[in-house]
Design a protein around this motif. Structure first.
Motif, PDB file in Angstrom:
ATOM      1  N   VAL A  40     -23.641   1.161  -4.641  1.00 41.04           N
ATOM      2  CA  VAL A  40     -22.519   2.094  -4.631  1.00 41.04           C
ATOM      3  C   VAL A  40     -21.445   1.497  -3.724  1.00 41.04           C
ATOM      4  CG1 VAL A  40     -21.770   4.412  -4.049  1.00 41.04           C
ATOM      5  CG2 VAL A  40     -24.057   4.046  -4.983  1.00 41.04           C
ATOM      6  N   ALA A  41     -20.258   1.378  -4.255  1.00 40.92           N
ATOM      7  CA  ALA A  41     -19.164   0.824  -3.466  1.00 40.92           C
ATOM      8  C   ALA A  41     -18.820   1.765  -2.315  1.00 40.92           C
ATOM      9  CB  ALA A  41     -17.939   0.615  -4.354  1.00 40.92           C
ATOM     10  N   ALA A  42     -18.529   1.174  -1.180  1.00 40.38           N
ATOM     11  CA  ALA A  42     -18.151   1.968  -0.018  1.00 40.38           C
ATOM     12  C   ALA A  42     -16.784   2.608  -0.261  1.00 40.38           C
ATOM     13  CB  ALA A  42     -18.108   1.086   1.218  1.00 40.38           C
ATOM     14  N   LEU A  43     -16.632   3.827   0.180  1.00 42.84           N
ATOM     15  CA  LEU A  43     -15.352   4.516   0.032  1.00 42.84           C
ATOM     16  C   LEU A  43     -14.351   3.943   1.022  1.00 42.84           C
ATOM     17  CD1 LEU A  43     -16.602   8.187  -0.298  1.00 42.84           C
ATOM     18  CD2 LEU A  43     -15.798   6.682  -2.105  1.00 42.84           C
ATOM     19  N   PRO A  44     -13.102   3.809   0.604  1.00 38.49           N
ATOM     20  CA  PRO A  44     -12.091   3.285   1.519  1.00 38.49           C
ATOM     21  C   PRO A  44     -11.812   4.279   2.646  1.00 38.49           C
ATOM     22  CG  PRO A  44     -11.124   3.832  -0.607  1.00 38.49           C
ATOM     23  CD  PRO A  44     -12.587   4.066  -0.711  1.00 38.49           C
ATOM     24  N   ASP A  45     -11.289   3.746   3.716  1.00 36.38           N
ATOM     25  CA  ASP A  45     -10.953   4.552   4.884  1.00 36.38           C
ATOM     26  C   ASP A  45      -9.865   5.565   4.496  1.00 36.38           C
ATOM     27  OD1 ASP A  45     -10.590   5.503   7.444  1.00 36.38           O
ATOM     28  OD2 ASP A  45      -9.460   3.769   8.135  1.00 36.38           O
ATOM     29  N   PRO A  46     -10.066   6.864   4.814  1.00 34.48           N
ATOM     30  CA  PRO A  46      -9.063   7.886   4.459  1.00 34.48           C
ATOM     31  C   PRO A  46      -7.689   7.608   5.067  1.00 34.48           C
ATOM     32  CG  PRO A  46     -11.098   8.934   5.169  1.00 34.48           C
ATOM     33  CD  PRO A  46     -11.248   7.465   5.405  1.00 34.48           C
ATOM     34  N   ASP A  47      -7.639   6.993   6.233  1.00 31.22           N
ATOM     35  CA  ASP A  47      -6.334   6.674   6.844  1.00 31.22           C
ATOM     36  C   ASP A  47      -5.568   5.665   5.995  1.00 31.22           C
ATOM     37  OD1 ASP A  47      -6.809   8.378   9.007  1.00 31.22           O
ATOM     38  OD2 ASP A  47      -7.777   6.793  10.180  1.00 31.22           O
ATOM     39  N   GLN A  90      -1.942   6.170   4.121  1.00 34.97           N
ATOM     40  CA  GLN A  90      -0.822   5.239   4.298  1.00 34.97           C
ATOM     41  C   GLN A  90      -0.306   4.758   2.932  1.00 34.97           C
ATOM     42  OE1 GLN A  90      -2.183   2.149   6.893  1.00 34.97           O
ATOM     43  NE2 GLN A  90      -2.405   3.521   8.657  1.00 34.97           N
ATOM     44  N   VAL A  91      -1.210   4.494   2.018  1.00 36.35           N
ATOM     45  CA  VAL A  91      -0.805   4.068   0.669  1.00 36.35           C
ATOM     46  C   VAL A  91      -0.050   5.188  -0.024  1.00 36.35           C
ATOM     47  CG1 VAL A  91      -1.684   3.463  -1.626  1.00 36.35           C
ATOM     48  CG2 VAL A  91      -2.673   2.378   0.397  1.00 36.35           C
ATOM     49  N   LEU A  92      -0.532   6.422   0.114  1.00 32.74           N
ATOM     50  CA  LEU A  92       0.136   7.558  -0.503  1.00 32.74           C
ATOM     51  C   LEU A  92       1.539   7.734   0.062  1.00 32.74           C
ATOM     52  CD1 LEU A  92      -0.098   9.906  -2.460  1.00 32.74           C
ATOM     53  CD2 LEU A  92      -1.113  11.255  -0.633  1.00 32.74           C
ATOM     54  N   GLY A  95       3.370   5.388   1.392  1.00 33.90           N
ATOM     55  CA  GLY A  95       4.169   4.261   0.899  1.00 33.90           C
ATOM     56  C   GLY A  95       4.624   4.479  -0.534  1.00 33.90           C
ATOM     57  N   LEU A  96       3.747   5.046  -1.377  1.00 34.83           N
ATOM     58  CA  LEU A  96       4.120   5.311  -2.757  1.00 34.83           C
ATOM     59  C   LEU A  96       5.211   6.378  -2.864  1.00 34.83           C
ATOM     60  CD1 LEU A  96       0.624   5.204  -4.492  1.00 34.83           C
ATOM     61  CD2 LEU A  96       2.484   3.560  -4.741  1.00 34.83           C
ATOM     62  N   ARG A  97       5.129   7.381  -2.000  1.00 35.45           N
ATOM     63  CA  ARG A  97       6.147   8.434  -2.018  1.00 35.45           C
ATOM     64  C   ARG A  97       7.485   7.905  -1.565  1.00 35.45           C
ATOM     65  NH1 ARG A  97       2.381  13.096   0.618  1.00 35.45           N
ATOM     66  NH2 ARG A  97       1.326  13.691  -1.302  1.00 35.45           N
ATOM     67  N   ASN A  98       7.498   6.899  -0.705  1.00 36.52           N
ATOM     68  CA  ASN A  98       8.758   6.337  -0.197  1.00 36.52           C
ATOM     69  C   ASN A  98       9.436   5.413  -1.206  1.00 36.52           C
ATOM     70  OD1 ASN A  98       8.575   7.686   2.236  1.00 36.52           O
ATOM     71  ND2 ASN A  98       7.489   6.013   3.244  1.00 36.52           N
ATOM     72  N   ILE A  99       8.748   5.040  -2.257  1.00 35.69           N
ATOM     73  CA  ILE A  99       9.333   4.117  -3.251  1.00 35.69           C
ATOM     74  C   ILE A  99      10.347   4.841  -4.101  1.00 35.69           C
ATOM     75  CG2 ILE A  99       8.834   2.759  -5.290  1.00 35.69           C
ATOM     76  CD1 ILE A  99       6.274   1.891  -4.049  1.00 35.69           C
TER      77      ILE A  99
END
Length: 115
Positions: free
Chosen positions: A96-103, A107-109, A111-115
């Motif tokens: 099972v792949a490890a879940l990415p860090d919520p932080d 940050q990605v979210l 960054g996407l909203r700022n585009i």
């Protein structure tokens, strides 16, 4: 009338498993458990056991084995338990792949909203 995916011969299934309808409670087999043959079929072996060993030369999911044999998963689990007990197959769950860090996701979210 026969329904697709149904084996209308319950006595055949009873015979295949020696009357057992479930594998033991400590059996590691669920639908996605990967099964690998540890030996080749031998003369005199039950045909379904031999088919499993031929089909599982590479890691194969329990559900794929059941589909290939055209048997219910519950019956396939019983057959696999027999093979596991005799050391003819090994079983492991897929990684099972490890879940990415919520932080990082936040940050990605942002960054996407700022585009």
């Amino acid at each position: 009338m026969s329904r697709p995916g149904r084996d209308d011969a319950p006595d055949r299934l009873y015979t295949l498993t020696g009357g057992r309808s479930r594998s033991g409670p400590d059996t590691p087999f669920d639908l996605v458990t990967l099964v690998v043959a540890e030996s080749d079929p031998v003369a005199g072996m039950q045909s379904e056991h031999a088919a499993i060993l031929r089909f599982a030369k590479r890691p194969t999911a329990v559900v794929e084995i059941a589909a290939e044999l055209r048997l219910p998963v519950s019956i396939t689990r019983v057959l696999l338990s027999d093979l596991l007990d005799s050391g003819r197959v090994s079983a492991r769950h897929p990684h099972v792949a490890a879940l990415p860090d919520p932080d990082i996701l936040e940050q990605v979210l942002v960054g996407l909203r700022n585009i």
